[in-house]
Design a protein around this motif. Structure first.
Motif, PDB file in Angstrom:
ATOM      1  N   ASN A  11      60.627  34.960  42.033  1.00  0.00           N
ATOM      2  CA  ASN A  11      60.414  36.198  42.767  1.00  0.00           C
ATOM      3  C   ASN A  11      59.081  36.843  42.365  1.00  0.00           C
ATOM      4  OD1 ASN A  11      61.317  36.785  40.213  1.00  0.00           O
ATOM      5  ND2 ASN A  11      63.146  37.885  40.863  1.00  0.00           N
ATOM      6  N   TYR A  12      58.146  35.992  41.980  1.00  0.00           N
ATOM      7  CA  TYR A  12      56.783  36.392  41.630  1.00  0.00           C
ATOM      8  C   TYR A  12      55.881  35.202  41.938  1.00  0.00           C
ATOM      9  CZ  TYR A  12      57.681  33.637  37.434  1.00  0.00           C
ATOM     10  OH  TYR A  12      58.000  32.619  36.574  1.00  0.00           O
ATOM     11  N   THR A  13      54.578  35.389  41.784  1.00  0.00           N
ATOM     12  CA  THR A  13      53.630  34.328  42.119  1.00  0.00           C
ATOM     13  C   THR A  13      52.872  33.862  40.884  1.00  0.00           C
ATOM     14  OG1 THR A  13      53.330  35.333  44.297  1.00  0.00           O
ATOM     15  CG2 THR A  13      51.660  33.743  43.595  1.00  0.00           C
ATOM     16  N   ASP A  14      52.882  32.557  40.633  1.00  0.00           N
ATOM     17  CA  ASP A  14      52.048  31.972  39.577  1.00  0.00           C
ATOM     18  C   ASP A  14      50.651  31.765  40.142  1.00  0.00           C
ATOM     19  OD1 ASP A  14      53.803  31.589  37.323  1.00  0.00           O
ATOM     20  OD2 ASP A  14      54.755  29.939  38.403  1.00  0.00           O
ATOM     21  N   LEU A  15      49.644  32.157  39.369  1.00  0.00           N
ATOM     22  CA  LEU A  15      48.260  31.987  39.800  1.00  0.00           C
ATOM     23  C   LEU A  15      47.477  31.166  38.790  1.00  0.00           C
ATOM     24  CD1 LEU A  15      47.385  35.643  40.913  1.00  0.00           C
ATOM     25  CD2 LEU A  15      48.041  33.727  42.375  1.00  0.00           C
ATOM     26  N   ASN A  16      46.456  30.458  39.293  1.00  0.00           N
ATOM     27  CA  ASN A  16      45.533  29.807  38.373  1.00  0.00           C
ATOM     28  C   ASN A  16      44.536  30.862  37.883  1.00  0.00           C
ATOM     29  OD1 ASN A  16      43.391  30.092  40.285  1.00  0.00           O
ATOM     30  ND2 ASN A  16      43.913  28.133  41.213  1.00  0.00           N
ATOM     31  N   SER A  17      43.722  30.503  36.921  1.00  0.00           N
ATOM     32  CA  SER A  17      42.803  31.465  36.299  1.00  0.00           C
ATOM     33  C   SER A  17      41.855  32.105  37.308  1.00  0.00           C
ATOM     34  CB  SER A  17      41.979  30.784  35.201  1.00  0.00           C
ATOM     35  OG  SER A  17      42.812  30.372  34.153  1.00  0.00           O
ATOM     36  N   GLU A  18      41.327  31.325  38.213  1.00  0.00           N
ATOM     37  CA  GLU A  18      40.360  31.846  39.182  1.00  0.00           C
ATOM     38  C   GLU A  18      40.987  32.903  40.092  1.00  0.00           C
ATOM     39  OE1 GLU A  18      37.615  30.190  42.847  1.00  0.00           O
ATOM     40  OE2 GLU A  18      38.200  28.796  41.270  1.00  0.00           O
ATOM     41  N   ASP A  19      42.167  32.597  40.644  1.00  0.00           N
ATOM     42  CA  ASP A  19      42.834  33.544  41.530  1.00  0.00           C
ATOM     43  C   ASP A  19      43.318  34.779  40.768  1.00  0.00           C
ATOM     44  OD1 ASP A  19      42.385  31.923  43.732  1.00  0.00           O
ATOM     45  OD2 ASP A  19      44.327  30.918  43.569  1.00  0.00           O
ATOM     46  N   PHE A  20      43.763  34.563  39.527  1.00  0.00           N
ATOM     47  CA  PHE A  20      44.203  35.672  38.686  1.00  0.00           C
ATOM     48  C   PHE A  20      43.035  36.623  38.425  1.00  0.00           C
ATOM     49  CE2 PHE A  20      45.482  37.730  34.718  1.00  0.00           C
ATOM     50  CZ  PHE A  20      46.844  37.914  34.873  1.00  0.00           C
ATOM     51  N   LYS A  21      41.884  36.062  38.093  1.00  0.00           N
ATOM     52  CA  LYS A  21      40.702  36.878  37.804  1.00  0.00           C
ATOM     53  C   LYS A  21      40.278  37.676  39.032  1.00  0.00           C
ATOM     54  CE  LYS A  21      36.118  36.893  35.807  1.00  0.00           C
ATOM     55  NZ  LYS A  21      34.993  36.162  35.306  1.00  0.00           N
ATOM     56  N   LYS A  22      40.311  37.049  40.200  1.00  0.00           N
ATOM     57  CA  LYS A  22      39.966  37.756  41.440  1.00  0.00           C
ATOM     58  C   LYS A  22      40.928  38.909  41.690  1.00  0.00           C
ATOM     59  CE  LYS A  22      38.093  33.766  43.876  1.00  0.00           C
ATOM     60  NZ  LYS A  22      38.386  32.751  44.907  1.00  0.00           N
ATOM     61  N   GLY A  23      42.199  38.656  41.552  1.00  0.00           N
ATOM     62  CA  GLY A  23      43.218  39.663  41.845  1.00  0.00           C
ATOM     63  C   GLY A  23      43.222  40.830  40.888  1.00  0.00           C
ATOM     64  N   MET A  24      42.991  40.557  39.614  1.00  0.00           N
ATOM     65  CA  MET A  24      43.110  41.615  38.606  1.00  0.00           C
ATOM     66  C   MET A  24      41.986  42.649  38.702  1.00  0.00           C
ATOM     67  SD  MET A  24      42.072  39.744  35.057  1.00  0.00           S
ATOM     68  CE  MET A  24      40.421  40.086  34.419  1.00  0.00           C
ATOM     69  N   THR A  25      40.966  42.377  39.506  1.00  0.00           N
ATOM     70  CA  THR A  25      39.865  43.331  39.665  1.00  0.00           C
ATOM     71  C   THR A  25      40.096  44.302  40.818  1.00  0.00           C
ATOM     72  OG1 THR A  25      38.631  41.793  41.060  1.00  0.00           O
ATOM     73  CG2 THR A  25      38.192  41.717  38.685  1.00  0.00           C
ATOM     74  N   ALA A  26      41.192  44.153  41.546  1.00  0.00           N
ATOM     75  CA  ALA A  26      41.494  45.061  42.661  1.00  0.00           C
ATOM     76  C   ALA A  26      41.748  46.470  42.139  1.00  0.00           C
ATOM     77  CB  ALA A  26      42.719  44.547  43.425  1.00  0.00           C
ATOM     78  N   ASN A  98      51.673  36.054  37.795  1.00  0.00           N
ATOM     79  CA  ASN A  98      51.708  35.467  36.466  1.00  0.00           C
ATOM     80  C   ASN A  98      50.531  34.513  36.292  1.00  0.00           C
ATOM     81  OD1 ASN A  98      52.785  34.633  33.915  1.00  0.00           O
ATOM     82  ND2 ASN A  98      53.652  32.838  34.909  1.00  0.00           N
ATOM     83  N   LEU A  99      49.836  34.633  35.158  1.00  0.00           N
ATOM     84  CA  LEU A  99      48.790  33.670  34.819  1.00  0.00           C
ATOM     85  C   LEU A  99      49.500  32.401  34.360  1.00  0.00           C
ATOM     86  CD1 LEU A  99      45.834  32.923  34.430  1.00  0.00           C
ATOM     87  CD2 LEU A  99      45.912  34.035  32.191  1.00  0.00           C
ATOM     88  N   GLY A 100      49.571  31.412  35.245  1.00  0.00           N
ATOM     89  CA  GLY A 100      50.396  30.224  35.042  1.00  0.00           C
ATOM     90  C   GLY A 100      50.166  29.472  33.742  1.00  0.00           C
ATOM     91  N   ASP A 101      48.910  29.338  33.316  1.00  0.00           N
ATOM     92  CA  ASP A 101      48.614  28.615  32.079  1.00  0.00           C
ATOM     93  C   ASP A 101      48.450  29.547  30.882  1.00  0.00           C
ATOM     94  OD1 ASP A 101      48.670  26.154  33.343  1.00  0.00           O
ATOM     95  OD2 ASP A 101      46.533  26.175  33.792  1.00  0.00           O
ATOM     96  N   GLY A 102      48.643  30.824  31.083  1.00  0.00           N
ATOM     97  CA  GLY A 102      48.504  31.779  29.999  1.00  0.00           C
ATOM     98  C   GLY A 102      47.068  31.908  29.522  1.00  0.00           C
ATOM     99  N   ILE A 103      46.904  32.685  28.468  1.00  0.00           N
ATOM    100  CA  ILE A 103      45.564  32.926  27.942  1.00  0.00           C
ATOM    101  C   ILE A 103      44.973  31.667  27.334  1.00  0.00           C
ATOM    102  CG2 ILE A 103      46.230  33.735  25.644  1.00  0.00           C
ATOM    103  CD1 ILE A 103      44.104  36.024  26.075  1.00  0.00           C
ATOM    104  N   MET A 104      45.817  30.693  26.971  1.00  0.00           N
ATOM    105  CA  MET A 104      45.316  29.422  26.440  1.00  0.00           C
ATOM    106  C   MET A 104      44.484  28.679  27.477  1.00  0.00           C
ATOM    107  SD  MET A 104      48.538  28.011  24.154  1.00  0.00           S
ATOM    108  CE  MET A 104      48.248  26.406  24.802  1.00  0.00           C
ATOM    109  N   GLY A 105      44.803  28.872  28.764  1.00  0.00           N
ATOM    110  CA  GLY A 105      44.057  28.202  29.814  1.00  0.00           C
ATOM    111  C   GLY A 105      42.998  29.071  30.456  1.00  0.00           C
TER     112      GLY A 105
END
Length: 111
Positions: A11-26, A98-105
């Motif tokens: 009930n949430y979306t896993d994102l890769n680092s690139e998409d996560f970075k784009k989204g978190m700047t909104a 969710n940042l799918g690979d976490g901060i490690m990725g």
């Protein structure tokens, strides 16, 4: 025949680092690190606030968050933040990522 393998849909979306970075700047994005305070102090994504999923007051802290924002959560590997995303979705939050690979990725800067 193999119904015991059936799981609940996320009930949430896993994102890769690139998409996560784009989204978190909104403008309506909130960045949350769900790791422990010690992990958070050792390095975080700039702009993140720390709400430790393993702390006793995690539920109280998320209940006070506005539900009209977009929440971007991460942890070390994506597991705890995935759990936190599920908890938040069950509490009525709709835009949870969710940042799918976490901060490690995470290939970008950590402060």
């Amino acid at each position: 025949m193999f119904n015991f393998f059936r799981t609940q849909p996320k009930n949430y979306t896993d994102l890769n680092s690139e998409d996560f970075k784009k989204g978190m700047t909104a403008a309506d994005a909130v960045l949350i690190d769900v790791r422990s305070a010690g992990e958070f102090q050792s390095g975080k994504i700039k702009g993140a606030r720390n709400i430790d999923i393993t702390s006793g007051n995690f539920m109280n802290q998320i209940q006070n968050l506005p539900k009209d924002k977009k929440y971007y959560l991460y942890c070390r590997s994506g597991n705890r933040s995935g759990q936190a995303c599920s908890i938040m979705a069950n509490q009525g939050f709709e835009n949870i990522y969710n940042l799918g690979d976490g901060i490690m990725g995470w290939p970008y800067d950590i402060v």
